[in-house]
Design a protein around this motif. Structure first.
Motif, mmCIF file in Angstrom:
data_model
loop_
_atom_site.group_PDB
_atom_site.id
_atom_site.type_symbol
_atom_site.label_atom_id
_atom_site.label_comp_id
_atom_site.label_asym_id
_atom_site.label_seq_id
_atom_site.Cartn_x
_atom_site.Cartn_y
_atom_site.Cartn_z
ATOM 1 N N GLU A 145 0.819 -1.216 0.000
ATOM 2 C CA GLU A 145 0.000 0.000 0.000
ATOM 3 C C GLU A 145 0.851 1.263 0.000
ATOM 4 O OE1 GLU A 145 -3.507 2.201 2.609
ATOM 5 O OE2 GLU A 145 -2.459 0.447 3.422
ATOM 6 N N SER A 146 1.827 1.343 0.877
ATOM 7 C CA SER A 146 2.577 2.587 1.025
ATOM 8 C C SER A 146 3.399 2.914 -0.220
ATOM 9 C CB SER A 146 3.487 2.524 2.253
ATOM 10 O OG SER A 146 4.396 1.443 2.159
ATOM 11 N N VAL A 147 4.046 1.917 -0.814
ATOM 12 C CA VAL A 147 4.855 2.203 -2.004
ATOM 13 C C VAL A 147 3.965 2.564 -3.183
ATOM 14 C CG1 VAL A 147 6.847 0.841 -1.302
ATOM 15 C CG2 VAL A 147 5.012 -0.272 -2.567
ATOM 16 N N ALA A 148 2.779 1.964 -3.256
ATOM 17 C CA ALA A 148 1.846 2.312 -4.328
ATOM 18 C C ALA A 148 1.401 3.756 -4.197
ATOM 19 C CB ALA A 148 0.647 1.381 -4.297
ATOM 20 N N GLN A 149 1.131 4.194 -2.978
ATOM 21 C CA GLN A 149 0.677 5.564 -2.763
ATOM 22 C C GLN A 149 1.783 6.587 -3.007
ATOM 23 O OE1 GLN A 149 -1.047 5.326 1.185
ATOM 24 N NE2 GLN A 149 -3.081 5.093 0.308
ATOM 25 N N LEU A 150 3.027 6.133 -2.961
ATOM 26 C CA LEU A 150 4.151 7.029 -3.234
ATOM 27 C C LEU A 150 4.417 7.193 -4.736
ATOM 28 C CD1 LEU A 150 6.662 5.976 -0.433
ATOM 29 C CD2 LEU A 150 5.438 8.156 -0.624
ATOM 30 N N GLY A 151 3.642 6.460 -5.548
ATOM 31 C CA GLY A 151 3.773 6.616 -6.984
ATOM 32 C C GLY A 151 4.602 5.558 -7.688
ATOM 33 N N ALA A 152 4.980 4.496 -6.983
ATOM 34 C CA ALA A 152 5.730 3.411 -7.625
ATOM 35 C C ALA A 152 4.834 2.702 -8.643
ATOM 36 C CB ALA A 152 6.225 2.427 -6.578
ATOM 37 N N ILE A 153 5.459 1.966 -9.553
ATOM 38 C CA ILE A 153 4.693 1.220 -10.548
ATOM 39 C C ILE A 153 5.105 -0.247 -10.534
ATOM 40 C CG2 ILE A 153 4.418 3.254 -12.012
ATOM 41 C CD1 ILE A 153 6.488 2.023 -13.916
ATOM 42 N N SER A 154 4.150 -1.099 -10.855
ATOM 43 C CA SER A 154 4.437 -2.527 -11.014
ATOM 44 C C SER A 154 4.026 -3.017 -12.397
ATOM 45 C CB SER A 154 3.699 -3.346 -9.947
ATOM 46 O OG SER A 154 2.294 -3.342 -10.182
ATOM 47 N N TYR A 155 3.218 -2.208 -13.095
ATOM 48 C CA TYR A 155 2.720 -2.562 -14.424
ATOM 49 C C TYR A 155 3.146 -1.472 -15.395
ATOM 50 C CZ TYR A 155 -0.637 -3.438 -18.192
ATOM 51 O OH TYR A 155 -1.219 -3.672 -19.424
ATOM 52 N N LEU A 156 3.750 -1.882 -16.508
ATOM 53 C CA LEU A 156 4.323 -0.926 -17.442
ATOM 54 C C LEU A 156 3.330 -0.398 -18.471
ATOM 55 C CD1 LEU A 156 7.693 -2.811 -18.050
ATOM 56 C CD2 LEU A 156 7.310 -0.823 -16.562
ATOM 57 N N GLY A 157 2.190 -1.061 -18.607
ATOM 58 C CA GLY A 157 1.206 -0.628 -19.589
ATOM 59 C C GLY A 157 0.459 0.621 -19.172
ATOM 60 N N PHE A 158 -0.191 1.281 -20.135
ATOM 61 C CA PHE A 158 -1.013 2.473 -19.897
ATOM 62 C C PHE A 158 -0.249 3.555 -19.138
ATOM 63 C CE2 PHE A 158 -4.063 -1.150 -19.917
ATOM 64 C CZ PHE A 158 -4.701 -0.844 -21.108
ATOM 65 N N GLY A 159 1.039 3.673 -19.389
ATOM 66 C CA GLY A 159 1.818 4.709 -18.742
ATOM 67 C C GLY A 159 2.340 4.357 -17.371
ATOM 68 N N GLY A 160 2.019 3.165 -16.886
ATOM 69 C CA GLY A 160 2.531 2.704 -15.601
ATOM 70 C C GLY A 160 1.532 2.857 -14.472
ATOM 71 N N SER A 161 1.358 1.808 -13.684
ATOM 72 C CA SER A 161 0.492 1.860 -12.507
ATOM 73 C C SER A 161 0.923 0.750 -11.556
ATOM 74 C CB SER A 161 -0.982 1.682 -12.892
ATOM 75 O OG SER A 161 -1.184 0.451 -13.564
#
Length: 209
Positions: A145-161
């Motif tokens: 949760e915390s790394v996702a909220q900091l703007g990290a990405i795990s998926y490279l498609g659609f500009g990253g999410s």
């Protein structure tokens, strides 16, 4: 998996038996070091509910240093439509119900649920889908949760999410109190990573032994 294992000495792997059709499938699986890890018999969860789980969660017990945990690999419904989101919501609710029943009934309390949730955890609508996991800190920790909220990405498609997550049950909190999430950017080190390897990046839960 066979190609990967040929390059990884002293490792073995187990794949899900699920197939979409005889010639079409996506596999959830686990690769482990045989000298350090012992695994049990794998099982498919919710195998009869293909609407909620187009790819049944893959459950397997993993024993390291005499301690056993249950690992549940997930690949929830993809897509951006309302129905896709509802199917992911139903999947998270079903997983929560199963884990509550298992833990409260005296079953394995140490469980890790990880994989492609196909859902972010940033916006209010995303978090509503994750509500069974986020609203019960006495039961679950969404480690990503915390790394996702900091703007990290795990998926490279659609500009990253960030749509790949690791959730652990409360029984692991004390033993993994110092655990941290690492996000190796292997796409920067491997040329044409997204086309040759994957459009997802690895997520590592580093738990001191």
């Amino acid at each position: 998996m066979e190609r990967v294992l040929l390059r990884l000495r002293d490792h073995a792997g187990v794949l899900s038996t699920h197939r979409y059709a005889p010639d079409s499938y996506q596999k959830i699986g686990i690769i482990y070091r045989e000298s350090l890890v012992t695994v049990g018999e794998p099982a498919l969860l919710f195998a009869s509910d293909s609407f909620t789980f187009p790819r049944p969660p893959f459950s397997i017990s993993v024993t390291v240093d005499g301690a056993t945990i249950e690992v549940v690999g997930v690949h929830l419904k993809a897509g951006r439509g309302d129905e896709d989101a509802e199917r992911r919501r139903a999947a998270v609710l079903a997983l929560d119900t199963r884990l509550r029943t298992q833990v409260d009934g005296g079953g394995e309390p140490e469980v890790v649920v990880l994989g492609d949730y196909n859902e972010r955890v940033v916006d209010a609508a995303d978090r509503e889908i994750f509500a069974p996991l986020l609203s019960a800190p006495d039961r679950y920790t969404l480690r990503t949760e915390s790394v996702a909220q900091l703007g990290a990405i795990s998926y490279l498609g659609f500009g990253g999410s960030f749509i790949d997550h690791i959730t652990t049950t409360a029984a692991l909190d004390a033993r993994w109190s110092m655990a941290q999430i690492a996000l190796p950017r292997v796409d920067a080190a491997i040329s044409s990573y997204s086309s040759l390897v994957s459009d997802h990046l690895p997520i590592v839960l580093v738990a001191p032994r």
